[in-house]
Design an enzyme around this catalytic site. Structure first.
Site, PDB file in Angstrom:
ATOM      1  N   ASP A  44      39.248  50.631  31.044  1.00 27.15           N
ATOM      2  CA  ASP A  44      38.936  49.297  30.506  1.00 27.15           C
ATOM      3  C   ASP A  44      37.629  48.786  31.099  1.00 27.15           C
ATOM      4  O   ASP A  44      37.549  48.527  32.292  1.00 27.15           O
ATOM      5  CB  ASP A  44      40.072  48.322  30.863  1.00 27.15           C
ATOM      6  N   TYR A  49      30.426  43.570  32.139  1.00 29.04           N
ATOM      7  CA  TYR A  49      30.622  44.149  33.481  1.00 29.04           C
ATOM      8  C   TYR A  49      29.376  44.905  33.959  1.00 29.04           C
ATOM      9  O   TYR A  49      29.256  45.210  35.144  1.00 29.04           O
ATOM     10  CB  TYR A  49      31.831  45.111  33.533  1.00 29.04           C
ATOM     11  N   LYS A  74      34.515  45.430  25.491  1.00 31.18           N
ATOM     12  CA  LYS A  74      34.696  44.058  24.969  1.00 31.18           C
ATOM     13  C   LYS A  74      33.365  43.431  24.574  1.00 31.18           C
ATOM     14  O   LYS A  74      32.345  43.666  25.224  1.00 31.18           O
ATOM     15  CB  LYS A  74      35.368  43.186  26.045  1.00 31.18           C
ATOM     16  N   HIS A 107      36.127  39.277  23.983  1.00 33.98           N
ATOM     17  CA  HIS A 107      36.425  39.058  25.407  1.00 33.98           C
ATOM     18  C   HIS A 107      37.059  37.688  25.687  1.00 33.98           C
ATOM     19  O   HIS A 107      37.997  37.575  26.458  1.00 33.98           O
ATOM     20  CB  HIS A 107      35.132  39.242  26.218  1.00 33.98           C
ATOM     21  N   LEU A 189      47.670  42.708  39.423  1.00 39.94           N
ATOM     22  CA  LEU A 189      48.120  42.547  40.816  1.00 39.94           C
ATOM     23  C   LEU A 189      47.664  41.202  41.374  1.00 39.94           C
ATOM     24  O   LEU A 189      47.717  40.982  42.588  1.00 39.94           O
ATOM     25  CB  LEU A 189      47.555  43.676  41.687  1.00 39.94           C
ATOM     26  N   ILE A 227      46.185  47.360  33.637  1.00 37.64           N
ATOM     27  CA  ILE A 227      44.921  48.048  33.944  1.00 37.64           C
ATOM     28  C   ILE A 227      44.491  47.688  35.367  1.00 37.64           C
ATOM     29  O   ILE A 227      43.460  47.051  35.575  1.00 37.64           O
ATOM     30  CB  ILE A 227      43.821  47.675  32.919  1.00 37.64           C
ATOM     31  N   SER A 230      41.274  49.825  41.440  1.00 42.12           N
ATOM     32  CA  SER A 230      41.087  50.147  42.844  1.00 42.12           C
ATOM     33  C   SER A 230      40.002  51.192  42.906  1.00 42.12           C
ATOM     34  O   SER A 230      39.939  52.081  42.056  1.00 42.12           O
ATOM     35  CB  SER A 230      42.366  50.693  43.475  1.00 42.12           C
ATOM     36  N   ASN A 239      49.005  53.631  42.298  1.00 43.11           N
ATOM     37  CA  ASN A 239      49.218  52.768  41.125  1.00 43.11           C
ATOM     38  C   ASN A 239      49.721  53.570  39.928  1.00 43.11           C
ATOM     39  O   ASN A 239      50.606  53.115  39.188  1.00 43.11           O
ATOM     40  CB  ASN A 239      47.932  52.011  40.790  1.00 43.11           C
TER      41      ASN A 239
END
Ligand code: NAD
Length: 273
Positions: A44, A49, A74, A107, A189, A227, A230, A239
């Site tokens: 993702d 980003y 996105k 987005h 998380l 998604i 880490s 995960n």
């Protein structure tokens, strides 16, 4: 083995993927390469980003079949118009080095700009052109979804929203479900904050698993797509192994009780880019 979710357009999406928010381009290259090695197949990213090129390099170097991967990106708020979608996606595809993505998302609805309905027509166009196999939305509230559905065209396959024990977004999940839209949890998380909750720790101890695995299993057992992010290889594997954890009904209820309406990100109602 990562379970899949059947989307409302009949395509399958891995239920657990790898997110790269706030990962700089070079680090994203390394992190995605490691994640693909560890067994992740769904990635993702987003135009905003700034790491689609790094993600694309990792995909190209992986040697994996394109058909075995599920890539999401996105459309940023600056492309929210009927004619802004195609150039937005084409620029993302160029950076990713791909001919198409598996999932393209709006987005944010940016409601003050009143442009997401026009943009949805552009989303249908890029899907029809084969540039995006499936189309969906992110951060849409029930009233935004209703307006999209009322257009009478494609229904988004996914609504990707902030969702973790401290922010359970129940009204949005109910709206997603009523329209046949899969719920995808971002910051599953709580950006790590959920992992220090004593209720989570207690359940983790009872099952001999980690707090991150408890929180991810809570999402997965309720049919949500997750998604987690880490950049640490051992945590990536940890995960991924949450798919093997089976929580008891009383664990799910205890985790349901942790909702405090506490966001880590902006409120979609008044975020306009
Ligand atoms: P997250 O909830 O995935 O938390 C990530 C943080 O949790 C990491 O930085 C790390 O510190 C910690 N962590 C992860 N695994 C761990 C483990 N096993 N043990 C201990 N700590 C661990 O937060 P996120 O990165 O904000 O969200 C995940 C993804 O969601 C993003 O990468 C992005 O792809 C997506 N996202 C989407 C939007 C949107 O507007 N659509 C917004 C934010 C994030």
């Amino acid at each position: 083995m990562i379970p899949t979710i059947a989307l409302n357009d009949d395509h399958l999406m891995p239920q657990l993927g790898f997110g790269v928010f706030q990962v700089p381009d070079d680090d994203a290259h390394r992190a995605v390469a490691t994640a693909l090695d560890a067994g992740y197949r769904s990635i993702d990213t987003a135009a905003v980003y700034g790491n689609e090129a790094g993600v694309g390099r990792a995909i190209a170097e992986s040697g994996l079949d394109r058909g075995d991967l599920f890539i999401t990106t996105k459309l940023w708020v600056d492309g929210l118009s009927r004619d802004g979608v195609r150039p937005g996606l084409e620029a993302s595809l160029e950076r990713l080095g791909l001919g198409s993505v598996d999932l393209y998302l709006i987005h944010w609805p940016a409601p003050a700009t009143d442009s997401y309905l026009a943009a949805w027509e552009g989303m249908e166009e890029v899907r029809d052109l084969g540039l995006a196999r499936s189309i969906g939305v992110s951060n849409f509230l029930p009233e935004h979804l209703q307006r999209i559905v009322d257009l009478g065209g494609a229904v988004p396959v996914v609504n990707q929203v902030e969702l973790h024990p401290a922010l359970q977004n129940r009204e949005t999940i109910a709206a997603n479900t009523s329209h046949g839209i899969a719920t995808e949890a971002w910051s599953p998380l709580g950006q790590g904050a959920a992992l220090t909750d004593p209720v989570v720790a207690e359940i983790a101890e009872a099952h001999g698993v980690t707090p991150a695995q408890v929180v991810l299993a809570w999402h997965l057992q309720q049919g949500r797509i997750v998604i987690p992010k880490s950049v640490t290889p051992a945590r990536m594997t940890e995960n991924l192994e949450a798919t093997r954890v089976v929580l008891r009904e009383r664990d799910l209820e205890a985790l349901d009780g942790l909702d405090r309406g506490a966001r880590t990100g902006p409120d979609p109602e008044n975020f306009n880019g």
